[in-house]
Design a protein around this motif. Structure first.
Motif: not given
Lengths: 115, 402
Positions: A102-115
């Motif tokens: 789940i940590t990897a999933l959360l990181d992925r979400i943050e990474q893709l939406t970082a502005t």
């Protein structure tokens, strides 16, 4: 501005944990439990990212993404990530992640939406 | 050629192994073989014909036409035991005057054997299992044509044995395959079913941790976290085992990574089972690895060290850079009983286990395969009585950084 995520998973445990973790990180989270509901919610609301389980009743994560053809980043995640799923996701312009970390999933979400 | 009792002829061990391989001894009477002896007797116009298998200490009859009720005799007086010692047919026209046989109890005894002709039953790899023979109580000769037919019949017996062997192997192989497939399905099924709940538990622990003010609760949470991570790790390893057992390597994501966190994680996974100390020497450079698979390899080494080491001595892990070689070395050392020198070369073989081990014999094999796939290697060293040392040697991401 509050970031909004649509989270679709048929497992309540995943919805709760991933949802809470995202809320802690400042996200506004809408959760649904199947593919049809995900499609309906995505069509009627504005989201910064769609996070879809691949294996759901009704429609799979990829089928939802295909039906939507959206500009918003879509992450399809699964406990059964394999080359075939990666390939199909790539063809639809979706990103992939694992359900088992789940940590990897959360990181992925943050990474893709970082502005 | 006569072998004195108690001394096995040259190659006898291999010959007996061949006999065992065909698994024919003590099988019930069988029409296919009885028809061959009936035919042999008719062709050679004799009252007795047998198919014999020469066992370690007996001659066993697969078929015995004309010898009612006889299923085996001792090896010592049996003429077949002599017949299998040569590669050509063994012929005795009149046993009563032949120096090889005249004092044989079968000849001078009740049976009164006079004529004996035997063709060896020879396997593809040159072992004589026994004979097809014809016997009479009158002296006689065996014309070439009859001998040729006897040889053909012996070949048919051998073909029959080969057929049965291969059918038996097919059945065994099929059942082995079915068992392996079933096991894989069960392991993969269980593992997959466990993965999502474990991921949820993992995520829950992180949520609990965030704003605790309670030291005892923090400690409990740490135990919970380690146990869940350990379980998670074991499930992933099971899945890797089933893949690697079939020679499938997992997809690797090799990228420059700092090694210390991976080593710490591997140590941490086993800290509920034993003390593990990690020492990092001189800030080694990052390494080119797949972090998940490297964790798997290190966890295997630490797990073994914790298992075999004494409980009052910690497992020591040491990370050092080797700038000459462009590698980083992770030494995992225990103070256990060590590994016998003769076992060292076999440690990484599939299914190899030390005699007192309860493991699967897969752990180090898988670890080594995973290391190899990343361009790393595992070195094993041991001083019996003073512990073992396994060293994972990983390629540095930037050989000339230091």
């Amino acid at each position: 501005m509050t970031r909004r995520v649509l989270l679709a998973d048929d497992e309540a445990g995943i919805r709760t944990v991933v949802g809470l973790q995202l809320q802690r990180r400042g996200w506004e989270v809408l959760t649904v439990s199947d593919g049809e509901a995900a499609l309906a919610a995505a069509r009627t609301g504005d989201y910064d990212v769609l996070v879809l389980d691949q294996r759901m009743p009704g429609l799979t994560g990829l089928e939802v993404a295909q039906a939507l053809a959206t500009e918003v980043p879509v992450i399809v995640y699964s406990a059964y990530l394999d080359d075939e799923l990666h390939r199909q996701a790539r063809e639809l312009g979706c990103h992939t992640s694992t359900k088992t970390d789940i940590t990897a999933l959360l990181d992925r979400i943050e990474q893709l939406t970082a502005t | 050629m006569k072998s004195s009792s108690g001394v096995a002829p040259v190659g006898e061990e291999q010959r007996l192994a061949a006999v065992r391989r065909y698994d024919i001894l003590d099988t019930p009477p069988d029409g296919a073989f009885d028809r061959v002896t009936a035919l042999a007797a008719r062709v050679c116009q004799v009252p007795i014909s047998t198919i014999t298998i020469v066992d370690e200490d007996r001659i066993w009859f697969k078929s015995a036409l004309g010898l009612d009720g006889v299923s085996q005799i001792d090896r010592e007086p049996g003429l077949c035991a002599s017949a299998i010692m040569q590669q050509t047919p063994y012929l005795v026209s009149d046993a009563a005057i032949d120096p090889r046989t005249l004092d044989n109890p079968l000849v001078c005894g009740e049976l009164g054997l006079r004529f004996y002709a035997a063709v060896p039953l020879r396997t593809g790899d040159g072992h004589n299992l026994g004979t097809l023979n014809v016997i009479d109580c009158e002296p006689r000769d065996l014309p070439d044509e009859q001998l040729a037919m006897l040889e053909d019949l012996a070949a048919i017996v051998m073909d029959e044995l080969e057929l049965r062997l291969s059918a038996k192997r097919d059945v065994e192989l099929e059942s082995l395959r079915a068992a392996a497939a079933f096991r894989d399905t069960v392991v993969a099924g269980i593992s997959h079913e466990m993965r999502t709940p474990l991921a949820v538990l993992n995520g829950l622990v992180d949520l609990f941790g965030a704003d605790s003010q309670d030291g005892a609760a923090d400690e409990l949470r740490e135990v919970f976290r380690r146990q869940v991570r350990y379980l998670n790790h074991q499930v992933e390893q099971f899945l890797d085992y089933t893949h690697l057992e079939h020679g499938e390597l997992p997809g690797l994501q090799i990228e420059p990574s700092p090694l210390a966190p991976v080593v710490e994680e591997a140590a941490d996974l086993h800290r509920d089972r034993g003390r593990v100390e990690v020492e990092v020497v001189d800030d080694p450079p990052p390494v080119l690895i797949d972090a998940r698979q490297t964790l798997h390899v290190l966890s295997e080494l630490v797990s073994n060290a914790v298992r075999f080491g004494p409980s009052d001595e910690p497992v020591r892990i040491r990370i050092t850079g080797d700038s000459d070689e462009g590698t980083v070395r992770v030494e995992v050392a225990d103070r256990g009983p060590g590994i016998p020198a003769q076992a060292l070369p076999h440690l990484f073989e599939r299914y190899y286990r030390s005699p007192d081990s309860t493991g699967t014999g897969l752990g180090l094999f898988v670890a080594n395969a995973l290391a190899d796939a990343q361009g790393a290697r595992i070195e094993a060293a041991s001083t019996p009585g003073d512990g073992s040392r396994f060293t994972l040697v990983l390629p540095a991401a930037d050989g000339d950084r230091r």
